[in-house]
Design a protein around this motif. Structure first.
Motif, PDB file in Angstrom:
ATOM      1  N   ASN A 164      55.165  46.506 -23.419  1.00 32.52           N
ATOM      2  CA  ASN A 164      55.992  46.900 -22.281  1.00 32.52           C
ATOM      3  C   ASN A 164      56.409  48.376 -22.394  1.00 32.52           C
ATOM      4  N   GLN A 165      55.938  49.062 -23.464  1.00 28.01           N
ATOM      5  CA  GLN A 165      56.232  50.488 -23.655  1.00 28.01           C
ATOM      6  C   GLN A 165      54.910  51.256 -23.650  1.00 28.01           C
ATOM      7  N   PRO A 166      54.837  52.354 -22.913  1.00 26.19           N
ATOM      8  CA  PRO A 166      53.577  53.121 -22.924  1.00 26.19           C
ATOM      9  C   PRO A 166      53.349  53.736 -24.311  1.00 26.19           C
ATOM     10  N   PRO A 167      52.115  53.703 -24.798  1.00 29.61           N
ATOM     11  CA  PRO A 167      51.845  54.258 -26.133  1.00 29.61           C
ATOM     12  C   PRO A 167      51.862  55.790 -26.115  1.00 29.61           C
ATOM     13  N   ASP A 168      52.261  56.369 -27.252  1.00 28.48           N
ATOM     14  CA  ASP A 168      52.274  57.833 -27.369  1.00 28.48           C
ATOM     15  C   ASP A 168      50.881  58.310 -27.768  1.00 28.48           C
ATOM     16  N   GLY A 169      50.324  59.201 -27.005  1.00 35.66           N
ATOM     17  CA  GLY A 169      49.067  59.858 -27.346  1.00 35.66           C
ATOM     18  C   GLY A 169      47.835  59.002 -27.198  1.00 35.66           C
ATOM     19  N   ALA A 170      47.929  57.825 -26.622  1.00 31.90           N
ATOM     20  CA  ALA A 170      46.747  56.976 -26.424  1.00 31.90           C
ATOM     21  C   ALA A 170      46.604  56.696 -24.931  1.00 31.90           C
ATOM     22  N   PRO A 171      45.380  56.754 -24.449  1.00 35.59           N
ATOM     23  CA  PRO A 171      45.205  56.449 -23.028  1.00 35.59           C
ATOM     24  C   PRO A 171      45.511  54.955 -22.776  1.00 35.59           C
ATOM     25  N   SER A 172      46.241  54.673 -21.712  1.00 32.63           N
ATOM     26  CA  SER A 172      46.611  53.282 -21.388  1.00 32.63           C
ATOM     27  C   SER A 172      46.452  53.051 -19.896  1.00 32.63           C
ATOM     28  N   GLU A 173      46.386  51.815 -19.529  1.00 32.65           N
ATOM     29  CA  GLU A 173      46.327  51.464 -18.117  1.00 32.65           C
ATOM     30  C   GLU A 173      47.431  50.456 -17.824  1.00 32.65           C
ATOM     31  N   THR A 174      47.919  50.478 -16.602  1.00 34.91           N
ATOM     32  CA  THR A 174      48.972  49.559 -16.183  1.00 34.91           C
ATOM     33  C   THR A 174      48.345  48.243 -15.765  1.00 34.91           C
ATOM     34  N   VAL A 175      48.945  47.145 -16.231  1.00 31.02           N
ATOM     35  CA  VAL A 175      48.446  45.814 -15.885  1.00 31.02           C
ATOM     36  C   VAL A 175      49.275  45.300 -14.721  1.00 31.02           C
ATOM     37  N   LYS A 176      48.586  44.908 -13.668  1.00 30.50           N
ATOM     38  CA  LYS A 176      49.263  44.375 -12.483  1.00 30.50           C
ATOM     39  C   LYS A 176      49.381  42.862 -12.650  1.00 30.50           C
ATOM     40  N   LEU A 177      50.611  42.334 -12.684  1.00 33.31           N
ATOM     41  CA  LEU A 177      50.846  40.899 -12.849  1.00 33.31           C
ATOM     42  C   LEU A 177      50.982  40.228 -11.486  1.00 33.31           C
ATOM     43  N   PRO A 178      50.479  38.998 -11.363  1.00 32.12           N
ATOM     44  CA  PRO A 178      50.650  38.278 -10.095  1.00 32.12           C
ATOM     45  C   PRO A 178      52.114  37.873  -9.941  1.00 32.12           C
ATOM     46  N   PRO A 179      52.560  37.618  -8.726  1.00 37.65           N
ATOM     47  CA  PRO A 179      53.960  37.228  -8.542  1.00 37.65           C
ATOM     48  C   PRO A 179      54.246  35.886  -9.227  1.00 37.65           C
ATOM     49  N   THR A 180      55.464  35.722  -9.693  1.00 38.13           N
ATOM     50  CA  THR A 180      55.850  34.483 -10.373  1.00 38.13           C
ATOM     51  C   THR A 180      56.076  33.376  -9.357  1.00 38.13           C
ATOM     52  N   ASN A 181      55.905  32.164  -9.816  1.00 31.88           N
ATOM     53  CA  ASN A 181      56.154  31.010  -8.952  1.00 31.88           C
ATOM     54  C   ASN A 181      57.650  30.809  -8.790  1.00 31.88           C
ATOM     55  N   SER A 182      58.029  30.382  -7.608  1.00 29.63           N
ATOM     56  CA  SER A 182      59.438  30.051  -7.399  1.00 29.63           C
ATOM     57  C   SER A 182      59.510  28.828  -6.499  1.00 29.63           C
ATOM     58  N   VAL A 183      60.482  27.991  -6.769  1.00 30.66           N
ATOM     59  CA  VAL A 183      60.687  26.778  -5.991  1.00 30.66           C
ATOM     60  C   VAL A 183      62.136  26.763  -5.552  1.00 30.66           C
ATOM     61  N   GLU A 184      62.335  26.548  -4.254  1.00 30.93           N
ATOM     62  CA  GLU A 184      63.702  26.470  -3.754  1.00 30.93           C
ATOM     63  C   GLU A 184      64.190  25.039  -3.862  1.00 30.93           C
ATOM     64  N   MET A 185      65.419  24.886  -4.293  1.00 32.61           N
ATOM     65  CA  MET A 185      65.999  23.556  -4.425  1.00 32.61           C
ATOM     66  C   MET A 185      66.340  23.017  -3.047  1.00 32.61           C
ATOM     67  N   GLN A 186      65.950  21.782  -2.796  1.00 33.78           N
ATOM     68  CA  GLN A 186      66.240  21.169  -1.513  1.00 33.78           C
ATOM     69  C   GLN A 186      67.488  20.308  -1.637  1.00 33.78           C
ATOM     70  N   ALA A 187      68.324  20.358  -0.624  1.00 35.82           N
ATOM     71  CA  ALA A 187      69.516  19.522  -0.607  1.00 35.82           C
ATOM     72  C   ALA A 187      69.098  18.093  -0.310  1.00 35.82           C
ATOM     73  N   PRO A 188      69.745  17.110  -0.960  1.00 40.48           N
ATOM     74  CA  PRO A 188      69.375  15.720  -0.698  1.00 40.48           C
ATOM     75  C   PRO A 188      69.706  15.350   0.741  1.00 40.48           C
ATOM     76  N   SER A 189      68.851  14.562   1.337  1.00 38.40           N
ATOM     77  CA  SER A 189      69.095  14.156   2.721  1.00 38.40           C
ATOM     78  C   SER A 189      70.212  13.134   2.757  1.00 38.40           C
TER      79      SER A 189
END
Length: 184
Positions: free
Chosen positions: A34-59
């Motif tokens: 999660n920290q860019p390296p000093d003096g080494a070429p690096s590339e940024t990794v694109k992460l997919p969005p995290t899953n989320s679930v909304e809580m439903q109120a009981p009927s």
């Protein structure tokens, strides 16, 4: 309030902490950090969005049916034993004991209490043998209930029986009166 504030702060910090870098070290190993390296070429990794679930109120219908369902019986077998079914129970002083048969065994925190003529009788106990004292002669009904605290969880079928006690005022039980002897 505190929980909402904490979640808000974490949500704000998430994009900054979510940056992942990929690079190859001097030994040829691929490293993710999660920290860019000093003096080494690096590339940024694109992460997919995290899953989320909304809580439903009981009927409302689900909540209503959960409250209206009858509680499940805790014991598959709950019955009184040692009561005569055809004849009278002979107890001259009105004291006798009855057994309670139940399956499974009595759970911790549960107690047994007798119901004599529809009213609670005696103190609740965790023993399957209960005593009755000075019960008057005549016909009575008896049941046992399982209590959790003061709440009744389950009740046995009611058994009807007759107590027979000796009538001490009966002339047959009085000692014979001595007859006076004639004077000499």
């Amino acid at each position: 309030m505190r929980l909402t504030l904490t979640c808000l702060l974490l949500a704000l910090a998430l994009p900054a902490a979510a940056q992942i870098y990929k690079y190859t070290d001097a030994n040829g190993n691929t490293v993710y950090t999660n920290q860019p390296p000093d003096g080494a070429p690096s590339e940024t990794v694109k992460l997919p969005p995290t899953n989320s679930v909304e809580m439903q109120a009981p009927s409302a219908s689900t909540a209503d049916t959960a409250n209206t369902q009858a509680p499940k019986a805790a014991y598959s077998l709950l019955q009184l034993t040692d009561l005569p079914s055809e004849e009278a129970l002979r107890a001259n002083n009105g004291t006798f004991s009855v057994g309670v048969q139940l399956q499974p065994r009595l759970s911790p925190g549960h107690r047994l209490r007798l119901l004599l003529d529809g009213k609670p009788y005696g103190q609740a106990s965790n023993l399957p043998r209960l005593q009755l004292s000075n019960i008057p002669r005549g016909e009575h009904s008896l049941a046992v209930e399982v209590l959790s605290g003061e709440q009744s969880l389950q009740q046995s079928a009611t058994a009807t029986f007759t107590v027979q006690r000796v009538n001490t005022s009966s002339p047959a039980l009085r000692p014979p009166v001595p007859t006076p002897k004639p004077a000499p």
